[in-house]
Design a protein around this motif. Sequence first.
Motif, PDB file in Angstrom:
ATOM      1  N   TRP A   1       0.855  -1.182   0.000  1.00 25.46           N
ATOM      2  CA  TRP A   1       0.000   0.000   0.000  1.00 25.46           C
ATOM      3  C   TRP A   1       0.893   1.235   0.000  1.00 25.46           C
ATOM      4  O   TRP A   1       1.805   1.346   0.809  1.00 25.46           O
ATOM      5  N   ASN A   2       0.640   2.111  -0.957  1.00 26.70           N
ATOM      6  CA  ASN A   2       1.481   3.299  -1.166  1.00 26.70           C
ATOM      7  C   ASN A   2       0.733   4.549  -0.699  1.00 26.70           C
ATOM      8  O   ASN A   2      -0.398   4.782  -1.117  1.00 26.70           O
ATOM      9  N   ASP A   3       1.389   5.304   0.181  1.00 30.94           N
ATOM     10  CA  ASP A   3       0.809   6.578   0.608  1.00 30.94           C
ATOM     11  C   ASP A   3       1.297   7.653  -0.356  1.00 30.94           C
ATOM     12  O   ASP A   3       2.490   8.004  -0.377  1.00 30.94           O
ATOM     13  N   ILE A   4       0.398   8.180  -1.169  1.00 34.75           N
ATOM     14  CA  ILE A   4       0.798   9.125  -2.217  1.00 34.75           C
ATOM     15  C   ILE A   4       1.428  10.370  -1.629  1.00 34.75           C
ATOM     16  O   ILE A   4       2.425  10.887  -2.148  1.00 34.75           O
ATOM     17  N   SER A   5       0.882  10.858  -0.557  1.00 35.85           N
ATOM     18  CA  SER A   5       1.341  12.121   0.005  1.00 35.85           C
ATOM     19  C   SER A   5       2.749  12.024   0.585  1.00 35.85           C
ATOM     20  O   SER A   5       3.607  12.841   0.285  1.00 35.85           O
ATOM     21  N   THR A   6       2.977  11.004   1.371  1.00 39.60           N
ATOM     22  CA  THR A   6       4.271  10.891   2.050  1.00 39.60           C
ATOM     23  C   THR A   6       5.263  10.038   1.286  1.00 39.60           C
ATOM     24  O   THR A   6       6.425   9.953   1.672  1.00 39.60           O
ATOM     25  N   GLY A   7       4.813   9.387   0.224  1.00 45.09           N
ATOM     26  CA  GLY A   7       5.699   8.477  -0.495  1.00 45.09           C
ATOM     27  C   GLY A   7       5.959   7.193   0.269  1.00 45.09           C
ATOM     28  O   GLY A   7       6.856   6.428  -0.094  1.00 45.09           O
TER      29      GLY A   7
ATOM     30  N   LEU B   1      -1.068  16.631  -4.983  1.00 46.21           N
ATOM     31  CA  LEU B   1      -1.865  15.637  -5.701  1.00 46.21           C
ATOM     32  C   LEU B   1      -2.722  14.845  -4.720  1.00 46.21           C
ATOM     33  O   LEU B   1      -3.867  14.497  -5.023  1.00 46.21           O
ATOM     34  N   ALA B   2      -2.155  14.550  -3.556  1.00 48.60           N
ATOM     35  CA  ALA B   2      -2.913  13.767  -2.571  1.00 48.60           C
ATOM     36  C   ALA B   2      -4.037  14.601  -1.970  1.00 48.60           C
ATOM     37  O   ALA B   2      -5.151  14.116  -1.784  1.00 48.60           O
ATOM     38  N   GLU B   3      -3.743  15.871  -1.692  1.00 46.07           N
ATOM     39  CA  GLU B   3      -4.748  16.707  -1.043  1.00 46.07           C
ATOM     40  C   GLU B   3      -5.867  17.131  -1.984  1.00 46.07           C
ATOM     41  O   GLU B   3      -7.036  17.104  -1.638  1.00 46.07           O
ATOM     42  N   GLU B   4      -5.466  17.556  -3.187  1.00 40.37           N
ATOM     43  CA  GLU B   4      -6.459  18.124  -4.099  1.00 40.37           C
ATOM     44  C   GLU B   4      -7.029  17.093  -5.062  1.00 40.37           C
ATOM     45  O   GLU B   4      -7.969  17.386  -5.799  1.00 40.37           O
ATOM     46  N   GLY B   5      -6.435  15.928  -5.099  1.00 38.81           N
ATOM     47  CA  GLY B   5      -6.905  14.906  -6.022  1.00 38.81           C
ATOM     48  C   GLY B   5      -6.216  15.026  -7.364  1.00 38.81           C
ATOM     49  O   GLY B   5      -5.622  16.043  -7.691  1.00 38.81           O
ATOM     50  N   GLN B   6      -6.333  13.954  -8.130  1.00 47.45           N
ATOM     51  CA  GLN B   6      -5.722  13.931  -9.451  1.00 47.45           C
ATOM     52  C   GLN B   6      -6.567  14.727 -10.442  1.00 47.45           C
ATOM     53  O   GLN B   6      -7.769  14.894 -10.241  1.00 47.45           O
ATOM     54  N   ARG B   7      -5.944  15.256 -11.476  1.00 48.82           N
ATOM     55  CA  ARG B   7      -6.659  15.888 -12.579  1.00 48.82           C
ATOM     56  C   ARG B   7      -5.934  15.565 -13.882  1.00 48.82           C
ATOM     57  O   ARG B   7      -5.370  16.442 -14.544  1.00 48.82           O
ATOM     58  N   PRO B   8      -5.908  14.282 -14.224  1.00 54.27           N
ATOM     59  CA  PRO B   8      -5.138  13.882 -15.405  1.00 54.27           C
ATOM     60  C   PRO B   8      -5.762  14.436 -16.687  1.00 54.27           C
ATOM     61  O   PRO B   8      -6.979  14.533 -16.809  1.00 54.27           O
ATOM     62  N   ARG B   9      -4.905  14.790 -17.611  1.00 52.73           N
ATOM     63  CA  ARG B   9      -5.371  15.315 -18.901  1.00 52.73           C
ATOM     64  C   ARG B   9      -5.877  14.209 -19.811  1.00 52.73           C
ATOM     65  O   ARG B   9      -6.743  14.435 -20.645  1.00 52.73           O
ATOM     66  N   ALA B  10      -5.309  13.013 -19.673  1.00 51.52           N
ATOM     67  CA  ALA B  10      -5.650  11.929 -20.604  1.00 51.52           C
ATOM     68  C   ALA B  10      -5.794  10.606 -19.883  1.00 51.52           C
ATOM     69  O   ALA B  10      -5.197  10.378 -18.846  1.00 51.52           O
ATOM     70  N   MET B  11      -6.632   9.725 -20.465  1.00 52.78           N
ATOM     71  CA  MET B  11      -6.630   8.318 -20.090  1.00 52.78           C
ATOM     72  C   MET B  11      -5.909   7.559 -21.196  1.00 52.78           C
ATOM     73  O   MET B  11      -6.113   7.850 -22.389  1.00 52.78           O
ATOM     74  N   VAL B  12      -5.081   6.603 -20.791  1.00 53.56           N
ATOM     75  CA  VAL B  12      -4.433   5.739 -21.764  1.00 53.56           C
ATOM     76  C   VAL B  12      -4.822   4.305 -21.453  1.00 53.56           C
ATOM     77  O   VAL B  12      -4.787   3.892 -20.287  1.00 53.56           O
ATOM     78  N   ILE B  13      -5.217   3.575 -22.477  1.00 57.18           N
ATOM     79  CA  ILE B  13      -5.473   2.146 -22.320  1.00 57.18           C
ATOM     80  C   ILE B  13      -4.393   1.424 -23.100  1.00 57.18           C
ATOM     81  O   ILE B  13      -4.305   1.568 -24.328  1.00 57.18           O
TER      82      ILE B  13
ATOM     83  N   ASP C   1       4.643  12.321 -16.162  1.00 58.76           N
ATOM     84  CA  ASP C   1       4.981  12.138 -14.768  1.00 58.76           C
ATOM     85  C   ASP C   1       3.718  11.874 -13.949  1.00 58.76           C
ATOM     86  O   ASP C   1       2.599  11.874 -14.474  1.00 58.76           O
ATOM     87  N   GLN C   2       3.922  11.657 -12.656  1.00 61.63           N
ATOM     88  CA  GLN C   2       2.788  11.413 -11.764  1.00 61.63           C
ATOM     89  C   GLN C   2       1.713  12.485 -11.981  1.00 61.63           C
ATOM     90  O   GLN C   2       2.023  13.674 -11.999  1.00 61.63           O
ATOM     91  N   GLY C   3       0.475  12.042 -12.151  1.00 63.12           N
ATOM     92  CA  GLY C   3      -0.625  12.975 -12.276  1.00 63.12           C
ATOM     93  C   GLY C   3      -1.081  13.252 -13.694  1.00 63.12           C
ATOM     94  O   GLY C   3      -2.137  13.844 -13.889  1.00 63.12           O
ATOM     95  N   GLU C   4      -0.321  12.834 -14.690  1.00 64.91           N
ATOM     96  CA  GLU C   4      -0.670  13.204 -16.062  1.00 64.91           C
ATOM     97  C   GLU C   4      -1.660  12.252 -16.749  1.00 64.91           C
ATOM     98  O   GLU C   4      -2.524  12.690 -17.476  1.00 64.91           O
TER      99      GLU C   4
END
Lengths: 214, 214, 214, 214
Positions: free
Chosen positions: C193-199, D32-44, D60-63
């Motif tokens: 389990w990964n804590d995103i905030s603290t890494g 990212l943890a506090e405000e939530g993710q806002r990715p621009r794209a989904m990739v399958i 990178d993380q979040g994209e």
Amino acid sequence: MLARPLPDYLVRRYHGWKATSYAENRSWYRRLAEEGQRPRAMVISCCDSRVHVTSIFGADQGEFFIHRNIANLVPPYEPDGNQHGTSAAVEYAVTTLRVAHLIIMGHSACGGVRGCYDMCEGNAPALEDKTSFVGRWMDLLRPGYADLPEGDEATRVAALEKAAVMTSLGNLMTFPFVKSAVEAEELTLHGCWNDISTGGLEVLDAETGVFHPV
Amino acid sequence: MLARPLPDYLVRRYHGWKATSYAENRSWYRRLAEEGQRPRAMVISCCDSRVHVTSIFGADQGEFFIHRNIANLVPPYEPDGNQHGTSAAVEYAVTTLRVAHLIIMGHSACGGVRGCYDMCEGNAPALEDKTSFVGRWMDLLRPGYADLPEGDEATRVAALEKAAVMTSLGNLMTFPFVKSAVEAEELTLHGCWNDISTGGLEVLDAETGVFHPV
Amino acid sequence: MLARPLPDYLVRRYHGWKATSYAENRSWYRRLAEEGQRPRAMVISCCDSRVHVTSIFGADQGEFFIHRNIANLVPPYEPDGNQHGTSAAVEYAVTTLRVAHLIIMGHSACGGVRGCYDMCEGNAPALEDKTSFVGRWMDLLRPGYADLPEGDEATRVAALEKAAVMTSLGNLMTFPFVKSAVEAEELTLHGCWNDISTGGLEVLDAETGVFHPV
Amino acid sequence: MLARPLPDYLVRRYHGWKATSYAENRSWYRRLAEEGQRPRAMVISCCDSRVHVTSIFGADQGEFFIHRNIANLVPPYEPDGNQHGTSAAVEYAVTTLRVAHLIIMGHSACGGVRGCYDMCEGNAPALEDKTSFVGRWMDLLRPGYADLPEGDEATRVAALEKAAVMTSLGNLMTFPFVKSAVEAEELTLHGCWNDISTGGLEVLDAETGVFHPV
């Protein structure tokens, strides 16, 4: 108030952009407009036409909040009620947008830094004039001149370009909201220097004060 | 002075740029570095991450001297010996680089303009504080509020965004070196406004004071 | 069928990757293509954009066979002739690729787990709808809700995120080919389990059912 | 429930990541943890260990919100109350995260596509078995086999890999929420195919049904 129509070549290129880049990203632009920007980083770079941080870092619309001024300088904190455009940009980025990174991007062959060097060497009387906006702006970098290493002019000017980055980083920490965000680990500061000719990128190691190629 | 290494993802993207865009244009970058920049135009746009004039106008390294500040504002000429970053950028572009065009680029959904609107409506006490850099910077646009048309808020805010462009153009002409360059037909001024959502571009017709889509 | 050209910024970054990472590893990519992959581990993680197991574990091309779905869930064995994408991925990894490790990677702030929690609390009627794919998918985790400890909501939601990892591990053992590979000591299962905030990274101790930081 | 400690080599690499990449980006991860993710794209994309879209696209993380399954397939819309992991991921990305782009990324040497090809040629009786999860999953691609061009096997298999991308794009449009988002220009779909050996990237031109190198 005077204003003329936009030159044709720019209108033509704009139409090209609209039909291609914009069209491919319409949904993203709409969402950016509706939900607001949420840039990950602020970049402060020079107005110089040869420095494009979005190209260098592969960034697209929405990624970087960018302030550009002469020689990528940040003045010290001075809340005197006067207009401070750079301080306003930093305040907006850190307190409203809450960017996670603040990157100062210096560069080689910087005309503003060169002007400061010439002033300090006594070779730029016009810039010394009280009415010279460039001269007064570059006064911010004068303290950096005192610490330049011995050496040939090219070496000393490049060192002053890097001193501009360090001066900005130092001044940033005089802003209470920057200091507290850094201390709360909500913001990290970064210093870089781009060599226009070779495309090189050097990053400041704050422990040693040395810029290292990445 | 605090500074941290650059995030990995930016370093990786930088290396990608170096191996492609830079490599394909090495000779041009070298020449730009050796001979100096010779940009055709200066653009003053907002720091907003959603506004990239180089994308919109298909501009490459060397074409635009770009100053970016909050709400693309130019203050009036005030040679008081203090630091004026925007005025320094304009001075350098017009007197040293002798750009042929100076373009003010406004945009929709501008946070700075919105802040000014809220201040003028009495809804932003924090921005009124003497120590608010954003508030004091946006004071430059307060005169524009008086002339806003009646209408709903969205209409009035968009009008204030365009007033920011006109304010900057008006202030530019208070700079003696801008005025003389314009009168000598060595420089033309241009006002634009970009709709982020639709990708639209409107250009100011100074005769009528109206912005028209290109 | 609808499809549009790829956004420019991704094309530019791709060319950058091709000229750097790919170019430096061409011989390895060729060999991977010719001889086929031989990953050491399968990882099942969430689709969440903030979770990159390849970053966290320094993995490169060829190392991990990665399935990503909402909330890193594995359903129970159900060979009913219908489509089961997760089960297909597990089957391929275990029986064809014969991976040595199978890692379930949960994470904090998981939107799917949150949805399940809200359903179980009676606060998410839309997710209860038969046509909600997210709701029906998260039904897999409902049994985990019954065992949540008393406590505040944040504690209980985090416990449910860890229950998702344990549910997946439990369901994995209902697959005959997983069970036999585990019993033959050809495969080991792991829960993280990964804590995103603290890494932070916590690993399940199956004896106690507790996750411990590594 | 069985679970073992994580292999040492992964723990060591994790500690390295924590001390470097995480440390340099702590403020971003927190946000990212506090405000939530806002990715621009989904990739399958495929689970295949040789396909890393984050590397290829410098993300990178979040994209990117990333779903990975066997052969990057999207099944048709089927709201029957059963578990549909891929449909759940698409639903979450489009309706909750409101991504602007949805990219299907196919690739060369795909084991799942190869299995489908062999089934259709009558050479894979084990995959035909009702209990084969891979076989039943790859049934989704059977209709693509009928349209394959004449030619040698390598050509036909590569064509089937591209047919998988087109099948997924076609099926995506059977989801009412995808269709309406595309029609409202809030979402754009994209089809790609990555050649693992050469590092090539081809993008689908939907008008002609042909994949072109970028």
